[in-house]
Design an enzyme around this catalytic site. Structure first.
Site, short mmCIF file in Angstrom:
data_model
loop_
_atom_site.label_atom_id
_atom_site.label_comp_id
_atom_site.label_asym_id
_atom_site.label_seq_id
_atom_site.Cartn_x
_atom_site.Cartn_y
_atom_site.Cartn_z
N THR A 27 1.46 0.06 -7.46
CA THR A 27 0.73 -0.03 -8.73
C THR A 27 1.00 1.21 -9.58
O THR A 27 1.24 1.12 -10.78
CB THR A 27 -0.79 -0.15 -8.42
OG1 THR A 27 -0.96 -1.08 -7.36
CG2 THR A 27 -1.56 -0.59 -9.64
N TRP A 28 0.99 2.33 -8.93
CA TRP A 28 1.26 3.62 -9.59
C TRP A 28 2.67 3.62 -10.20
O TRP A 28 2.86 3.95 -11.38
CB TRP A 28 1.10 4.71 -8.53
CG TRP A 28 1.25 6.12 -8.97
CD1 TRP A 28 1.24 6.59 -10.25
CD2 TRP A 28 1.43 7.25 -8.11
NE1 TRP A 28 1.39 7.96 -10.24
CE2 TRP A 28 1.51 8.37 -8.93
CE3 TRP A 28 1.52 7.41 -6.72
CZ2 TRP A 28 1.69 9.65 -8.42
CZ3 TRP A 28 1.70 8.68 -6.21
CH2 TRP A 28 1.79 9.79 -7.04
N SER B 183 -2.15 9.35 -13.59
CA SER B 183 -2.84 10.03 -12.50
C SER B 183 -3.86 9.05 -11.92
O SER B 183 -4.31 8.13 -12.62
CB SER B 183 -3.58 11.28 -13.03
OG SER B 183 -4.68 10.86 -13.80
N MET C 240 -5.97 6.23 -13.94
CA MET C 240 -5.74 4.81 -13.62
C MET C 240 -7.02 4.14 -13.09
O MET C 240 -7.24 2.96 -13.31
CB MET C 240 -4.60 4.65 -12.62
CG MET C 240 -3.23 4.67 -13.32
SD MET C 240 -1.85 4.41 -12.21
CE MET C 240 -2.15 2.75 -11.61
N SER D 72 -4.65 2.65 4.19
CA SER D 72 -4.84 2.03 2.88
C SER D 72 -4.94 0.51 3.03
O SER D 72 -5.80 -0.14 2.41
CB SER D 72 -3.67 2.42 1.98
OG SER D 72 -3.83 1.88 0.70
N HIS E 102 6.78 -7.54 -2.64
CA HIS E 102 6.73 -6.91 -1.32
C HIS E 102 7.72 -7.60 -0.37
O HIS E 102 7.65 -7.37 0.85
CB HIS E 102 5.33 -7.05 -0.72
CG HIS E 102 4.25 -6.27 -1.39
ND1 HIS E 102 4.38 -4.95 -1.75
CD2 HIS E 102 2.99 -6.62 -1.75
CE1 HIS E 102 3.24 -4.53 -2.29
NE2 HIS E 102 2.40 -5.52 -2.31
N LYS F 36 0.80 -1.23 0.00
CA LYS F 36 0.00 0.00 0.00
C LYS F 36 0.83 1.28 0.00
O LYS F 36 0.42 2.31 0.54
CB LYS F 36 -1.00 0.03 1.17
CG LYS F 36 -1.80 -1.23 1.38
CD LYS F 36 -2.25 -1.94 0.13
CE LYS F 36 -3.31 -1.24 -0.66
NZ LYS F 36 -3.58 -2.03 -1.91
N ARG G 30 6.09 5.00 1.93
CA ARG G 30 4.97 5.92 2.17
C ARG G 30 4.82 6.10 3.68
O ARG G 30 5.09 5.16 4.44
CB ARG G 30 3.70 5.28 1.61
CG ARG G 30 2.46 6.15 1.73
CD ARG G 30 1.24 5.42 1.18
NE ARG G 30 0.15 6.34 0.96
CZ ARG G 30 -1.08 5.99 0.56
NH1 ARG G 30 -1.35 4.72 0.33
NH2 ARG G 30 -2.02 6.90 0.39
N LYS H 129 -8.50 6.30 -2.55
CA LYS H 129 -8.55 7.76 -2.45
C LYS H 129 -7.33 8.42 -3.09
O LYS H 129 -7.41 9.54 -3.59
CB LYS H 129 -8.61 8.15 -0.98
CG LYS H 129 -10.00 8.25 -0.41
CD LYS H 129 -9.98 9.13 0.82
CE LYS H 129 -11.30 9.17 1.51
NZ LYS H 129 -11.23 9.85 2.81
S1 PPS Z 1 -0.40 -2.91 -3.22
O1 PPS Z 1 -1.63 -3.74 -3.04
O2 PPS Z 1 0.46 -3.06 -2.06
O3 PPS Z 1 0.29 -3.19 -4.45
O4 PPS Z 1 -0.96 -1.42 -3.22
P1 PPS Z 1 -0.14 -0.16 -3.73
O5 PPS Z 1 -0.33 -0.01 -5.20
O6 PPS Z 1 1.25 -0.20 -3.22
O7 PPS Z 1 -0.85 1.05 -2.98
C1 PPS Z 1 -2.20 1.37 -3.15
C2 PPS Z 1 -2.33 2.82 -2.76
O8 PPS Z 1 -1.79 3.65 -3.81
C3 PPS Z 1 -2.82 4.51 -4.29
N1 PPS Z 1 -2.67 4.73 -5.74
C4 PPS Z 1 -2.32 5.91 -6.27
N2 PPS Z 1 -1.98 7.09 -5.71
C5 PPS Z 1 -1.70 8.11 -6.56
N3 PPS Z 1 -1.73 8.01 -7.91
C6 PPS Z 1 -2.06 6.84 -8.51
N4 PPS Z 1 -2.08 6.74 -9.82
C7 PPS Z 1 -2.36 5.73 -7.67
N5 PPS Z 1 -2.71 4.44 -7.93
C8 PPS Z 1 -2.90 3.86 -6.74
C9 PPS Z 1 -4.09 3.78 -3.97
O9 PPS Z 1 -5.21 4.62 -4.03
C10 PPS Z 1 -3.77 3.23 -2.59
O10 PPS Z 1 -3.79 4.25 -1.59
P2 PPS Z 1 -5.11 4.65 -0.77
O11 PPS Z 1 -4.61 5.50 0.35
O12 PPS Z 1 -5.73 3.39 -0.29
O13 PPS Z 1 -5.97 5.42 -1.70
#
Ligand code: PPS
Length: 296
Positions: A58-59, A244, A248, A151, A121, A54, A143, A261
């Site tokens: 993914t981003w 963004s 996404m 998250s 991870h 979290k 983070r 969020k």
């Molecule tokens: S995982 O399951 O561990 O792979 O999750 P991970 O991708 O590391 O983290 C998910 C959180 O990243 C937020 N997220 C983003 N933030 C900004 N921009 C983009 N494009 C984006 N994509 C994913 C996602 O919303 C999760 O955070 P939270 O706080 O739950 O919204």
């Protein structure tokens, strides 16, 4: 002394979870990879995106993948995220949120053409040693842990395939997190071990989620520079835009639970004042002298 994060004896554990070196892992994490990481065949041109869950995995994968494809969005639009950028240690039969009936990150990784972009991870000592020996590029994303636990809580609640029927509230979940009882274990141990390892390593790029949010274009530029791609301004802008959270979220190839969020500071909507004070005290003790500083 009693502490606000003390866990009672009947704390939640996900059905099927197992432990290795003091950390719980989900049934969807391949135990053979954790116990014998050498079964993953590593190439020197592999790039790993490594994070505590979290933290922006993914981003970051999406940005790096588009960078490696010169901004061409056709693969992003047509291929599930977890197929184009496999999750190495993850294996599950019948993931309802995926079109695939079953998933095995390592076997997908074995079929990918180089250069491969891979998600993990795993803690620093459990990644296949060849990653370090062969000098693979690693992007480590971290983070602030208050937002990471929020998250993670929502993630536990949203994917019963992986986390069972978690019925606790956020405050119960925070106790699990502070006691290292969530999958992949203690955030402090994970982050400090990685943080110590990455110092002075030129093949590792460290990004913070909050910095990426503050300057998303800057994150794209950093990732492109690190991966050795020279992209023009239009392509950098296109990738930044494409990655963004708004865009996404609309991408059907990204599982809907992965973008929520996407803000900094959602912890303020979840922590009580007492939890925040206790968290700060523990945080300051554990992180003291590390030099790792977050925006909250
Ligand atoms: S995982 O399951 O561990 O792979 O999750 P991970 O991708 O590391 O983290 C998910 C959180 O990243 C937020 N997220 C983003 N933030 C900004 N921009 C983009 N494009 C984006 N994509 C994913 C996602 O919303 C999760 O955070 P939270 O706080 O739950 O919204």
């Amino acid at each position: 002394m009693a502490n606000i994060f003390d866990l009672g004896p009947d704390f939640y554990s996900v059905p099927g979870e197992w432990n290795h070196d003091g950390r719980p892992y989900g049934k969807y994490v391949r135990q053979d990879i954790v116990e014998h990481p050498e079964i993953a065949k590593i190439r020197s041109d592999d790039c790993f995106v490594v994070t505590y869950p979290k933290s922006g995995t993914t981003w970051t994968l999406e940005i790096a993948h588009l960078v490696m494809n010169g901004g061409d969005t056709s693969i992003s639009a047509s291929t599930p995220h977890v197929i184009k950028t496999p999750f190495m240690e993850f294996k599950l039969d019948g993931i309802t949120s995926l079109k695939e009936a079953s998933y095995d990150g390592l076997s997908i990784m074995n079929k990918l053409k180089p250069p491969r972009l891979v998600k993990s991870h795993l803690p620093v000592d459990l990644l296949p040693q060849d990653i370090y020996k062969k000098g693979c590029k690693i992007i480590f994303v971290t983070r602030n842990p208050k937002d990471a636990v929020v998250s993670y809580y929502h993630f536990y609640k949203s994917i019963s395939d992986a986390f069972g029927d978690y019925s606790g509230d956020f405050h119960d979940f925070l106790k699990l997190f502070m006691n290292g009882k969530v999958h992949y274990g203690d955030w402090f141990r994970y982050t400090l071990d990685w943080w110590k390892y990455i110092q002075n390593k030129t093949n590792i790029l460290c990004l913070k989620y909050e910095d990426m949010k503050q300057d998303p274009r800057g994150a794209t530029v950093k990732i492109a520079d690190f991966l050795g791609y020279t992209l023009d301004d239009v392509t950098i802008d296109k990738i930044t835009d494409q990655c963004s959270s708004k865009t996404m979220k609309k991408n059907k190839q990204v599982e809907k639970e992965m973008v929520r969020k996407a803000i900094v500071g959602d912890w303020k909507n979840h922590f009580t004042v007492a939890e925040n004070e206790a968290f700060e005290q523990i945080y300051n003790e554990k992180m003291e002298g590390s030099g790792l500083v977050f925006e909250w």
